[in-house]
Scaffold this motif. Sequence first.
Motif, short mmCIF file in Angstrom:
data_model
loop_
_atom_site.label_atom_id
_atom_site.label_comp_id
_atom_site.label_asym_id
_atom_site.label_seq_id
_atom_site.Cartn_x
_atom_site.Cartn_y
_atom_site.Cartn_z
N SER A 4 -4.37 41.38 -4.56
CA SER A 4 -4.45 42.14 -5.80
C SER A 4 -5.91 42.30 -6.24
N SER A 5 -6.20 43.44 -6.83
CA SER A 5 -7.55 43.67 -7.35
C SER A 5 -7.82 42.81 -8.59
N ASP A 6 -6.81 42.10 -9.08
CA ASP A 6 -6.98 41.18 -10.20
C ASP A 6 -7.54 39.83 -9.77
N PHE A 7 -7.86 39.70 -8.48
CA PHE A 7 -8.39 38.44 -7.95
C PHE A 7 -9.67 38.70 -7.15
N LEU A 8 -10.63 37.80 -7.30
CA LEU A 8 -11.89 37.88 -6.57
C LEU A 8 -11.94 36.76 -5.54
N VAL A 9 -12.65 37.00 -4.45
CA VAL A 9 -12.80 36.01 -3.38
C VAL A 9 -14.27 35.65 -3.25
N HIS A 10 -14.52 34.35 -3.14
CA HIS A 10 -15.89 33.87 -2.95
C HIS A 10 -15.89 32.87 -1.80
N HIS A 11 -16.81 33.08 -0.85
CA HIS A 11 -16.97 32.16 0.28
C HIS A 11 -18.22 31.33 0.05
N SER A 12 -18.08 30.02 0.18
CA SER A 12 -19.22 29.12 0.00
C SER A 12 -19.16 28.07 1.10
N GLY A 13 -20.01 28.24 2.10
CA GLY A 13 -19.96 27.31 3.23
C GLY A 13 -18.64 27.43 3.95
N GLU A 15 -15.77 26.71 2.54
CA GLU A 15 -14.73 26.78 1.52
C GLU A 15 -14.61 28.20 0.98
N THR A 16 -13.38 28.63 0.76
CA THR A 16 -13.11 29.92 0.15
C THR A 16 -12.40 29.67 -1.17
N VAL A 17 -12.79 30.42 -2.19
CA VAL A 17 -12.20 30.28 -3.51
C VAL A 17 -11.66 31.64 -3.94
N VAL A 18 -10.42 31.65 -4.45
CA VAL A 18 -9.82 32.85 -5.00
C VAL A 18 -9.70 32.62 -6.51
N VAL A 19 -10.29 33.55 -7.27
CA VAL A 19 -10.37 33.40 -8.72
C VAL A 19 -9.77 34.65 -9.39
N PRO A 20 -8.94 34.44 -10.42
CA PRO A 20 -8.38 35.60 -11.12
C PRO A 20 -9.40 36.23 -12.06
N THR A 21 -9.28 37.52 -12.27
CA THR A 21 -10.07 38.21 -13.28
C THR A 21 -9.31 38.08 -14.60
N GLY A 22 -9.84 38.64 -15.65
CA GLY A 22 -9.17 38.59 -16.94
C GLY A 22 -7.84 39.31 -16.97
N ASN A 23 -7.57 40.16 -15.99
CA ASN A 23 -6.32 40.93 -15.96
C ASN A 23 -5.16 40.17 -15.34
N ILE A 29 -8.03 28.33 -10.22
CA ILE A 29 -8.65 28.74 -8.98
C ILE A 29 -7.83 28.21 -7.82
N VAL A 30 -7.94 28.88 -6.70
CA VAL A 30 -7.29 28.44 -5.47
C VAL A 30 -8.39 28.25 -4.45
N LYS A 31 -8.48 27.04 -3.89
CA LYS A 31 -9.52 26.74 -2.90
C LYS A 31 -8.87 26.47 -1.55
N GLY A 32 -9.59 26.81 -0.50
CA GLY A 32 -9.09 26.54 0.84
C GLY A 32 -10.20 26.48 1.87
N ASN A 33 -9.81 26.13 3.08
CA ASN A 33 -10.74 25.96 4.20
C ASN A 33 -10.99 27.28 4.93
N ASP A 34 -11.60 27.20 6.10
CA ASP A 34 -11.90 28.39 6.90
C ASP A 34 -10.66 29.21 7.23
N THR A 35 -9.59 28.53 7.59
CA THR A 35 -8.35 29.24 7.93
C THR A 35 -7.85 30.01 6.72
N PHE A 36 -7.84 29.37 5.57
CA PHE A 36 -7.45 30.04 4.33
C PHE A 36 -8.32 31.27 4.11
N GLY A 37 -9.62 31.10 4.30
CA GLY A 37 -10.56 32.20 4.11
C GLY A 37 -10.30 33.37 5.04
N GLU A 38 -9.97 33.07 6.29
CA GLU A 38 -9.66 34.14 7.25
C GLU A 38 -8.41 34.92 6.82
N ILE A 39 -7.40 34.19 6.38
CA ILE A 39 -6.16 34.84 5.94
C ILE A 39 -6.43 35.71 4.72
#
Length: 86
Positions: A4-13, A15-23, A29-39
Motif C-alpha cells: 500500500s502507498s500508505d506504508f514506507l520502506v526503509h533499508h538500513s544495513g 534490516e528493513t523497516v516498514v512504517v505507516p504514513t499518517g493515512n 513499525i514492522v522490522k525484518g531481516n534481508d529475506t523480509f526486505g527482499e519480499i
Amino acid sequence: MKLSSDFLVHHSGKETVVVPTGNAAFSGIVKGNDTFGEIVELLKKDTTEEEIITKMMTQYDAPRKTIEKDVTFVVGNLRKIGALDE
C-alpha cells in the motif's frame, strides 16, 4: 497484490523497516531481516505469492517449503496490518 502507498520502506544495513504514513490505520513499525526486505521489495509492484516464491527461489539456496513458509508469513503479517492493496 502490492504494498500500500500508505506504508514506507526503509533499508538500513541488514534490516528493513516498514512504517505507516499518517493515512494508515496501523500505528507502529514492522522490522525484518534481508529475506523480509527482499519480499517487501517484490511487493512494491503488483505480484502474487507464487511469483514472489519463484523469484526468491532464484536468489536463495533454500528448499521451496522454507521459502513458501517465509513468504506466507511476511505476506500474512503485512495483510493483517493493512499494508497490502489486493
